[in-house]
Design a protein around this motif. Structure first.
Motif, mmCIF file in Angstrom:
data_model
loop_
_atom_site.group_PDB
_atom_site.id
_atom_site.type_symbol
_atom_site.label_atom_id
_atom_site.label_comp_id
_atom_site.label_asym_id
_atom_site.label_seq_id
_atom_site.Cartn_x
_atom_site.Cartn_y
_atom_site.Cartn_z
ATOM 1 N N GLY A 18 39.832 71.254 35.708
ATOM 2 C CA GLY A 18 40.474 70.104 36.331
ATOM 3 C C GLY A 18 39.512 69.099 36.936
ATOM 4 O O GLY A 18 39.936 68.064 37.443
ATOM 5 N N TYR A 42 32.159 75.157 25.835
ATOM 6 C CA TYR A 42 33.334 75.546 25.042
ATOM 7 C C TYR A 42 34.401 76.239 25.919
ATOM 8 O O TYR A 42 35.582 76.130 25.661
ATOM 9 N N CYS A 47 26.760 85.520 31.611
ATOM 10 C CA CYS A 47 27.464 84.367 32.210
ATOM 11 C C CYS A 47 28.652 84.010 31.319
ATOM 12 O O CYS A 47 28.797 82.879 30.868
ATOM 13 N N VAL A 77 40.354 79.854 29.847
ATOM 14 C CA VAL A 77 40.384 81.141 30.548
ATOM 15 C C VAL A 77 39.359 81.204 31.663
ATOM 16 O O VAL A 77 38.248 80.706 31.544
ATOM 17 N N THR A 131 27.840 78.223 34.734
ATOM 18 C CA THR A 131 27.075 79.319 35.348
ATOM 19 C C THR A 131 25.740 79.496 34.633
ATOM 20 O O THR A 131 24.678 79.538 35.267
ATOM 21 N N GLY A 160 25.860 82.793 27.426
ATOM 22 C CA GLY A 160 26.954 81.909 27.835
ATOM 23 C C GLY A 160 26.437 80.570 28.333
ATOM 24 O O GLY A 160 25.655 80.503 29.278
ATOM 25 N N GLY A 177 28.069 77.916 29.799
ATOM 26 C CA GLY A 177 28.956 77.148 30.682
ATOM 27 C C GLY A 177 28.180 76.723 31.916
ATOM 28 O O GLY A 177 26.942 76.777 31.943
HETATM 29 C C1 LIG Z 1 42.352 74.982 33.021
HETATM 30 C C2 LIG Z 1 41.296 75.293 34.050
HETATM 31 C C3 LIG Z 1 41.153 74.466 35.169
HETATM 32 C C4 LIG Z 1 40.185 74.721 36.123
HETATM 33 N N1 LIG Z 1 39.990 73.832 37.142
HETATM 34 C C5 LIG Z 1 38.955 74.006 37.994
HETATM 35 C C6 LIG Z 1 38.630 73.004 38.942
HETATM 36 O O1 LIG Z 1 39.254 71.937 38.974
HETATM 37 N N2 LIG Z 1 37.606 73.252 39.812
HETATM 38 C C7 LIG Z 1 36.884 74.410 39.763
HETATM 39 O O2 LIG Z 1 35.961 74.609 40.581
HETATM 40 N N3 LIG Z 1 37.132 75.358 38.824
HETATM 41 C C8 LIG Z 1 38.129 75.158 37.931
HETATM 42 N N4 LIG Z 1 38.335 76.074 36.942
HETATM 43 C C9 LIG Z 1 37.415 77.212 36.861
HETATM 44 C C10 LIG Z 1 36.063 76.797 36.307
HETATM 45 O O3 LIG Z 1 36.211 75.907 35.228
HETATM 46 C C11 LIG Z 1 35.299 78.035 35.858
HETATM 47 O O4 LIG Z 1 35.237 78.956 36.926
HETATM 48 C C12 LIG Z 1 33.891 77.701 35.410
HETATM 49 O O5 LIG Z 1 33.862 76.674 34.451
HETATM 50 C C13 LIG Z 1 33.259 78.955 34.858
HETATM 51 O O6 LIG Z 1 32.009 78.638 34.303
HETATM 52 P P1 LIG Z 1 31.257 79.767 33.514
HETATM 53 O O7 LIG Z 1 30.024 79.167 32.974
HETATM 54 O O8 LIG Z 1 31.131 80.971 34.372
HETATM 55 O O9 LIG Z 1 32.284 80.171 32.344
HETATM 56 P P2 LIG Z 1 32.659 79.364 31.030
HETATM 57 O O10 LIG Z 1 32.678 77.911 31.207
HETATM 58 O O11 LIG Z 1 33.883 80.008 30.467
HETATM 59 O O12 LIG Z 1 31.426 79.652 30.093
HETATM 60 C C14 LIG Z 1 31.220 80.860 29.492
HETATM 61 C C15 LIG Z 1 30.515 80.549 28.178
HETATM 62 O O13 LIG Z 1 30.069 81.752 27.611
HETATM 63 C C16 LIG Z 1 30.286 81.693 26.221
HETATM 64 N N5 LIG Z 1 30.381 83.070 25.791
HETATM 65 C C17 LIG Z 1 31.335 83.965 26.135
HETATM 66 N N6 LIG Z 1 31.115 85.139 25.564
HETATM 67 C C18 LIG Z 1 29.979 85.015 24.829
HETATM 68 C C19 LIG Z 1 29.238 85.881 24.003
HETATM 69 N N7 LIG Z 1 29.627 87.133 23.805
HETATM 70 N N8 LIG Z 1 28.132 85.425 23.423
HETATM 71 C C20 LIG Z 1 27.703 84.153 23.618
HETATM 72 N N9 LIG Z 1 28.387 83.269 24.387
HETATM 73 C C21 LIG Z 1 29.508 83.702 24.979
HETATM 74 C C22 LIG Z 1 31.575 80.921 26.070
HETATM 75 O O14 LIG Z 1 31.737 80.355 24.790
HETATM 76 C C23 LIG Z 1 31.453 79.892 27.149
HETATM 77 O O15 LIG Z 1 30.875 78.695 26.706
HETATM 78 C C24 LIG Z 1 39.328 75.864 35.988
HETATM 79 C C25 LIG Z 1 39.450 76.690 34.865
HETATM 80 C C26 LIG Z 1 40.423 76.411 33.905
HETATM 81 C C27 LIG Z 1 40.539 77.307 32.708
#
Ligand SMILES: Cc1cc2nc3c(=O)[nH]c(=O)nc-3n(C[C@H](O)[C@H](O)[C@H](O)COP(=O)(O)OP(=O)(O)OC[C@H]3O[C@@H](n4cnc5c(N)ncnc54)[C@H](O)[C@@H]3O)c2cc1C
Length: 365
Positions: free
Chosen positions: A71, A64, A231, A345, A37, A33, A35
């Motif tokens: 936001g 993605y 992640c 999501v 994280t 992942g 993102g």
């Molecule tokens: C509309 C919206 C508004 C928000 N606003 C805020 C805000 O203003 N402030 C704030 O603090 N938080 C906000 N959040 C929450 C915040 O954006 C998320 O908590 C944070 O971006 C999560 O990061 P992440 O890396 O854990 O997950 P993600 O950004 O979802 O990244 C996960 C990644 O893993 C990849 N992935 C998933 N499954 C697989 C797989 N099987 N194999 C390979 N890759 C995979 C995905 O494609 C993705 O790129 C918001 C969320 C949304 C949806």
């Protein structure tokens, strides 16, 4: 426009996609992942131990998911802080809160140091109340935050609030300096480029279908590593054996066309604070780098069977509901065009109980 991942990509452009994995491979740490994280983890691993071989496997492209759709509230909220205090003691929770406050500055520092231009403006977070019930919640919230050591938080009455921002009917607000506005996509793209320059291998268009101990399995090969970090947040349900680990929860946003000088004068908001309210289904908004209002909140209906979205299209009724919030807050903007709507999501626990703290820290309305 509706969907197309997010306004932030429409604004900054979709990235050139990196090469997929091309066979079995090995690493010291594999991160599933790309993102925030996954990428921040890769960043600090490489900073702490540059010799580590770190590989990121991303199903589409870095940013993605929610990290490219949110936001842009960079702030100090802690999900589950009260529970943490119950388990580990109040002092530990105060230290955790302090670390979160410092994290805002840390992101700003790293962005500056690494040359990531993420449109950051550190104006703090302003949460407004527009009804007597919201005002009561605001005062409780404010006192609660102070009890976790936030000595620099300020409480404003209606007049002081209006000096910062003219939200119709605002009766008070609470402001913390520990918050900043960011352009989420510029941040995640910049971070991916920085970790790559540090030697992290990133494979995009590489979906991991299963995580087994020391193995990340993809259709193109398996990466073996002593540590495999999941992640995948809101997409976790798509992984084999993880269907019910996290609930994928959709959240939507809209952004207006750029406002004119006169419109900004009617609104105020010179401090560019991240803006929220105290409604149960609350909103969050930012004044963007290019003079628009981006606004999210209220959530969207659960997608049956834990399905996650792809393109980020959002329902018309949700767009209309967000527009109504915008106009309720700023009646003078009734004629302003909503230019883009999208959704993304988050992953939330299935036993989630909607405490105010958790609500606020996950950015869900
Ligand atoms: C509309 C919206 C508004 C928000 N606003 C805020 C805000 O203003 N402030 C704030 O603090 N938080 C906000 N959040 C929450 C915040 O954006 C998320 O908590 C944070 O971006 C999560 O990061 P992440 O890396 O854990 O997950 P993600 O950004 O979802 O990244 C996960 C990644 O893993 C990849 N992935 C998933 N499954 C697989 C797989 N099987 N194999 C390979 N890759 C995979 C995905 O494609 C993705 O790129 C918001 C969320 C949304 C949806």
């Amino acid at each position: 426009m509706n969907g197309g991942i997010s306004f932030w990509y429409a604004d900054d452009g979709l990235p050139a996609v990196r090469e997929p994995l091309s066979g079995d491979a090995a690493a010291d740490v594999v991160i599933v992942g790309g993102g925030y994280t996954g990428l921040w983890t890769a960043y600090y691993l490489k900073k702490a131990a540059p010799f580590l071989q770190v590989t990121v496997l991303e199903q589409q492209f870095c940013g993605y998911g929610a990290s490219g759709r949110n936001g842009g509230w960079l702030y100090n909220g802690v999900a589950g802080r009260d529970r943490y205090a119950r388990l580990h003691g109040h002092e530990a929770a105060v230290r955790l809160q302090k670390a979160m406050n410092d994290t805002v500055d840390e992101v700003v520092r790293v962005a500056g140091e690494e040359g990531i231009d993420a449109g950051i403006h550190k104006g703090g977070v302003l949460e407004v109340a527009t009804t007597p019930a919201q005002l009561a919640r605001l005062k409780d919230f404010h006192a609660h935050e102070l009890s976790y050591g936030e000595k620099d938080r300020e409480l404003y009455d209606a007049r002081e609030t209006a000096e910062r921002i003219r939200v119709a009917g605002a009766v008070g607000s609470s402001w913390t300096p520990h918050g900043a506005r960011v352009h989420p996509v510029k941040l995640v793209k910049g971070l991916a480029a920085v970790v790559e320059a540090l030697g992290v291998v990133i494979h995009e268009r590489t979906p991991v279908t299963e995580i087994r101990p020391k193995h990340a399995v993809t259709p193109y090969g398996t990466v073996r590593a002593p540590y495999v970090l999941r992640c995948t947040e809101g997409f976790t349900a798509n992984l084999k054996g993880q269907r019910r680990t996290w609930l994928p929860m959709n959240s939507s946003m809209v952004v207006t066309e750029p406002l004119s000088e006169e419109q900004w004068e009617s609104v105020g908001w010179a401090g560019r604070e991240a803006l929220g309210d105290m409604a149960h289904a609350y909103m969050y908004a930012q004044r963007t780098e290019d003079g628009r209002i981006a606004l999210g909140g209220r959530g969207v209906p659960y997608r049956f069977g834990s399905r996650t979205d792809s393109d980020g299209r959002t329902q018309d009724a949700t767009v209309e509901a967000l527009r109504e919030i915008l106009v309720r807050f700023f009646p003078s903007l009734a004629g302003v065009r909503v230019e883009h709507a999208w959704s993304g999501v988050l992953g939330v626990p299935r036993d989630w109980c909607a405490t105010v703290t958790l609500d606020r820290a996950t950015g869900l309305g």
